[in-house]
Scaffold this motif. Sequence first.
Motif, PDB file in Angstrom:
ATOM      1  N   MET A 165       0.831  -1.199   0.000  1.00  0.00           N
ATOM      2  CA  MET A 165       0.000   0.000   0.000  1.00  0.00           C
ATOM      3  C   MET A 165       0.867   1.252   0.000  1.00  0.00           C
ATOM      4  SD  MET A 165      -3.288   0.762   0.029  1.00  0.00           S
ATOM      5  CE  MET A 165      -3.240   2.273  -0.932  1.00  0.00           C
ATOM      6  N   ALA A 166       1.886   1.282   0.858  1.00  0.00           N
ATOM      7  CA  ALA A 166       2.777   2.439   0.915  1.00  0.00           C
ATOM      8  C   ALA A 166       3.491   2.637  -0.421  1.00  0.00           C
ATOM      9  CB  ALA A 166       3.797   2.259   2.041  1.00  0.00           C
ATOM     10  N   TYR A 167       3.908   1.537  -1.023  1.00  0.00           N
ATOM     11  CA  TYR A 167       4.583   1.591  -2.328  1.00  0.00           C
ATOM     12  C   TYR A 167       3.629   2.163  -3.388  1.00  0.00           C
ATOM     13  CZ  TYR A 167       7.239  -0.075  -6.400  1.00  0.00           C
ATOM     14  OH  TYR A 167       7.948  -0.163  -7.576  1.00  0.00           O
ATOM     15  N   TYR A 168       2.383   1.689  -3.391  1.00  0.00           N
ATOM     16  CA  TYR A 168       1.405   2.137  -4.378  1.00  0.00           C
ATOM     17  C   TYR A 168       1.087   3.623  -4.205  1.00  0.00           C
ATOM     18  CZ  TYR A 168      -2.860   2.255  -7.181  1.00  0.00           C
ATOM     19  OH  TYR A 168      -3.819   2.560  -8.112  1.00  0.00           O
ATOM     20  N   LEU A 169       0.951   4.068  -2.963  1.00  0.00           N
ATOM     21  CA  LEU A 169       0.687   5.486  -2.720  1.00  0.00           C
ATOM     22  C   LEU A 169       1.794   6.360  -3.295  1.00  0.00           C
ATOM     23  CD1 LEU A 169      -0.625   5.294   0.955  1.00  0.00           C
ATOM     24  CD2 LEU A 169      -1.953   6.023  -1.043  1.00  0.00           C
ATOM     25  N   ARG A 170       3.038   5.939  -3.091  1.00  0.00           N
ATOM     26  CA  ARG A 170       4.160   6.709  -3.649  1.00  0.00           C
ATOM     27  C   ARG A 170       4.117   6.696  -5.174  1.00  0.00           C
ATOM     28  NH1 ARG A 170       6.822   3.912   0.557  1.00  0.00           N
ATOM     29  NH2 ARG A 170       7.794   2.468  -0.930  1.00  0.00           N
ATOM     30  N   THR A 194       1.072   0.526   7.957  1.00  0.00           N
ATOM     31  CA  THR A 194       1.060   1.239   6.671  1.00  0.00           C
ATOM     32  C   THR A 194       1.644   2.634   6.801  1.00  0.00           C
ATOM     33  OG1 THR A 194      -0.917   0.007   6.009  1.00  0.00           O
ATOM     34  CG2 THR A 194      -0.385   1.983   4.746  1.00  0.00           C
ATOM     35  N   THR A 195       1.275   3.359   7.847  1.00  0.00           N
ATOM     36  CA  THR A 195       1.824   4.701   8.004  1.00  0.00           C
ATOM     37  C   THR A 195       3.328   4.656   8.250  1.00  0.00           C
ATOM     38  OG1 THR A 195       1.193   4.676  10.359  1.00  0.00           O
ATOM     39  CG2 THR A 195      -0.345   5.699   8.812  1.00  0.00           C
ATOM     40  N   ALA A 196       3.794   3.641   8.983  1.00  0.00           N
ATOM     41  CA  ALA A 196       5.233   3.510   9.209  1.00  0.00           C
ATOM     42  C   ALA A 196       5.971   3.233   7.899  1.00  0.00           C
ATOM     43  CB  ALA A 196       5.514   2.400  10.212  1.00  0.00           C
ATOM     44  N   ALA A 197       5.394   2.359   7.069  1.00  0.00           N
ATOM     45  CA  ALA A 197       6.013   2.054   5.778  1.00  0.00           C
ATOM     46  C   ALA A 197       6.004   3.273   4.866  1.00  0.00           C
ATOM     47  CB  ALA A 197       5.271   0.894   5.117  1.00  0.00           C
ATOM     48  N   PHE A 198       4.929   4.048   4.931  1.00  0.00           N
ATOM     49  CA  PHE A 198       4.827   5.259   4.113  1.00  0.00           C
ATOM     50  C   PHE A 198       5.871   6.285   4.534  1.00  0.00           C
ATOM     51  CE2 PHE A 198       2.494   9.272   2.950  1.00  0.00           C
ATOM     52  CZ  PHE A 198       2.502   9.071   1.571  1.00  0.00           C
ATOM     53  N   VAL A 199       6.067   6.438   5.817  1.00  0.00           N
ATOM     54  CA  VAL A 199       7.074   7.376   6.327  1.00  0.00           C
ATOM     55  C   VAL A 199       8.483   6.916   5.944  1.00  0.00           C
ATOM     56  CG1 VAL A 199       8.138   8.292   8.433  1.00  0.00           C
ATOM     57  CG2 VAL A 199       5.647   8.255   8.204  1.00  0.00           C
ATOM     58  N   ARG A 200       8.732   5.611   6.032  1.00  0.00           N
ATOM     59  CA  ARG A 200      10.057   5.091   5.643  1.00  0.00           C
ATOM     60  C   ARG A 200      10.374   5.416   4.193  1.00  0.00           C
ATOM     61  NH1 ARG A 200       8.426   0.451   8.487  1.00  0.00           N
ATOM     62  NH2 ARG A 200       8.006  -0.649   6.525  1.00  0.00           N
ATOM     63  N   GLY A 201       9.347   5.490   3.374  1.00  0.00           N
ATOM     64  CA  GLY A 201       9.549   5.803   1.962  1.00  0.00           C
ATOM     65  C   GLY A 201       9.569   7.291   1.679  1.00  0.00           C
ATOM     66  N   GLY A 202       9.543   8.118   2.703  1.00  0.00           N
ATOM     67  CA  GLY A 202       9.628   9.567   2.513  1.00  0.00           C
ATOM     68  C   GLY A 202       8.307  10.297   2.602  1.00  0.00           C
TER      69      GLY A 202
END
Length: 421
Positions: A165-170, A194-202
Amino acid sequence: MSEVSAAFVITLLAAVVFACGCTGTEAGPGQQGEAVQDIVVGALLPLTGDYSGGGEASRVALEVAAGDINDYFVSIGSDHRVGIIIEDTKADPAVALEKLKTLEKQGTRIVISPGTSAELEAIRTYANEHGILIVSTMSTAPSLAIAGDNVYRFVPPDTYQADVMAYYLREQGVTVILPVWRGDVWGDELEKLTTAAFVRGGGKVLDGARYTPEQEEYSAIAADLDARVAEAIAVHGKENVAVYLVSLDEADRIMEAALATENLPEIRWYGCDGNVLLDELVTGEPARFAEQTGFTSPALWNQEGVASNTATIQEMRELLGRHPDGYGLATYDALWIVTMARIETDTADAAMLKAALERTAGESGGPLFGPAHLNGAGDLSNAHYTFWTVGADGDAYRWVPTVQYGIASAGATPELEWVGA
């Protein structure tokens, strides 16, 4: 009988013939004697309550699978037959435990599901203490990945969904999200992951809204979220901001409340496996909101497996009146795996059943998803997620598959596998 893939049938035939020989039941066209329903599998499903859509999809999947399995037994001359006993949990953890005890009294030693992680959390200890095997096809909370217990999950934990999900949002150009999530063990964990993964991706995560599972009215939450979104748009730009919704069937009520606000209909919305393919989101006002906001959610789904079993999928779709979700497909496979494992071991001993279940899952798996490779905690160790979006279809709305990603192992980078037309 639905059209089950030839490769799967060939693999299965050898296993069943071997198992029938081991248990003293010959499988041959000239076999005499009356067939008996010697394999009984229990199921705990939320047929009413917050996750009734998912429960109904799994009920249909079980009924279609039972028919296909029994037709298969007839085709090879086997006297084996499988039957299912389904109990409604109402998505209530306390009811799930009560219903598990009901199934135990009826002699069932293998139970498929229940529907939510909160329910699984409530029944896990009892199942361990009473030698009952639980095969979950919907629970994904990572905290329930416990090695050595009697729980198997033919679905991956939400660490996989969070990463994809985080990857797709980016990939969609989203840089800021405001989460709205269901406050239970599943919702809390998925939102956090998911929010942690999203933050890790910037990415940047702003304060959103947590609501209770018993909540019925969402206008206050929508009004508060609208004010937060207005501030986010002013700072980051409308094109960069999105809402991330972790919900079950209450998604339609949340969207109805959001539709009455100024800013929430103006940004993109994304969902999760709990609200993907819901019929309520392609009808009425929620559908208009979902289409306007490009609402997109991931489903545990493998386009290749679906394409090779079109007759089975179509039968489930006709009975259900909509697309079966990914967990319904996993439930279909689960009954095949459980049935074949039960034939192989011909015992109620939990240790022997577990060994047979693991072996059957890894070697043949089910017709739709193939071999189910499990990790040390008994969870699926790889995953395929297809993203579905709500699109307009004339005056109506429908779910449209857009892209699929695969994740080979925990922590791996999602890989593009399929792009829709």
